[in-house]
Design an enzyme around this catalytic site. Structure first.
Site, PDB file in Angstrom:
ATOM      1  N   CYS A 160       0.841  -1.202   0.000  1.00  0.00           N
ATOM      2  CA  CYS A 160       0.000   0.000   0.000  1.00  0.00           C
ATOM      3  C   CYS A 160       0.874   1.250   0.000  1.00  0.00           C
ATOM      4  CB  CYS A 160      -0.930   0.014   1.212  1.00  0.00           C
ATOM      5  SG  CYS A 160      -2.021   1.471   1.246  1.00  0.00           S
ATOM      6  N   LYS A 173       2.535  -9.411  -0.163  1.00  0.00           N
ATOM      7  CA  LYS A 173       2.383  -8.590  -1.351  1.00  0.00           C
ATOM      8  C   LYS A 173       3.263  -7.363  -1.204  1.00  0.00           C
ATOM      9  CE  LYS A 173      -0.888  -6.151  -4.313  1.00  0.00           C
ATOM     10  NZ  LYS A 173      -2.274  -5.675  -4.528  1.00  0.00           N
TER      11      LYS A 173
END
Length: 280
Positions: free
Chosen positions: A144, A183
């Site tokens: 993010c 991720k």
């Protein structure tokens, strides 16, 4: 989001041990024994990937979108694997009712990866334990790039804190009953990206997703997704690699798979994280 890839609530008393590096050698030995036992009871890497059906079309986690009804609709139209929206581990630890507000699933939903943001190993583990019996894997969000992640010190703003990331992934890998995945976004230098992915793999990450942009590539500075770094990471890793980013049409899916998988000496199948609309 344009992208491609190639429980029960526990009380504090039954959360089990959390590693403290200041503990005694006997304590460490106990943890190492638990590591051996748990590794025998959960799959890893490609064994895990194949057990969940070798997913090719994966719906990426999307804030305020990837809730249960949306995920089930995606599955109806061909998605092989879905992620939950990002769950804030710290909030789940501090407020024991928070998980009930942000996580729902059903017996028909599988495989399901639950994604968390966290910035301490203990919070990541404690929050993940609340739902490890209700999902297939626990994913750590290190991708993010938004301002809220910078202010909260999580997501892509942890990518250069190698020691912290090693502790977070390894602790969860040792103590959770299900696999841990990660991720990430690429780092500005290729050698740093390769060092990062190897560290995550050695710490216990079982599937790695990489977005082919840095955290600085946002809005007017977004630029093209770098499939070359995804291909390079894929060649480097011994675990499955999912590609994320640069998908705008269904045709882009095939292009990404062909490009990032071309000449792969491991003959590894790439997987896709994509926008649900591409399935329609």
């Amino acid at each position: 989001v344009n992208s491609v890839k190639t429980g029960r609530m526990e009380s504090e008393a039954d959360e089990g041990p959390v590693m403290d590096v200041t503990k005694t050698r006997e304590r460490k030995n106990g943890i190492m024994k638990e590591k051996k036992d748990k590794k025998m009871n959960k799959s890893s890497g490609y064994a895990f990937y194949n057990e969940i059906g070798a997913p090719k079309y994966v719906v990426a986690p999307m804030v305020s979108q990837s809730e249960l009804p949306f995920r089930m609709l995606c599955r109806k139209y061909g998605a092989d694997l879905c992620y939950t929206p990002m769950i804030h581990a710290g909030l789940c630890v501090r407020d024991r009712t928070h998980m009930k507000k942000v996580f729902r699933t059903c017996k028909e939903e599988s495989p399901l990866f639950a994604q968390f943001c966290a910035n301490t190993p203990e919070d990541f583990l404690r929050a993940a334990r609340q739902i490890e019996d209700k999902c297939t894997a626990i994913d750590l969000n290190l991708g993010c790039p938004q301002g809220i992640a910078k202010r909260g010190h999580y997501g892509a703003f942890l990518l250069e804190e190698f020691n912290l990331l090693k502790q977070m992934v390894s602790l969860a890998h040792l103590h959770l009953k299900i696999p841990v995945t990660c991720k990430i976004r690429m780092l500005p230098k290729t050698q740093d990206t390769l060092a990062l992915v190897n560290l995550l793999q050695s710490a216990g990450c079982q599937i790695l997703t990489i977005h082919g942009r840095t955290k600085e590539m946002l809005q007017e500075k977004m630029g093209a997704c770098d499939w070359d770094i995804i291909k390079r990471v894929k060649q480097e890793m011994k675990i499955p690699v999912f590609s994320n980013g640069g998908i705008h049409t269904y045709e882009d899916v095939g292009k990404c798979l062909d490009y990032t998988g071309a000449g792969d000496v491991f003959n590894v199948q790439e997987s896709i994280q994509l926008n649900f609309a591409i399935l329609l």
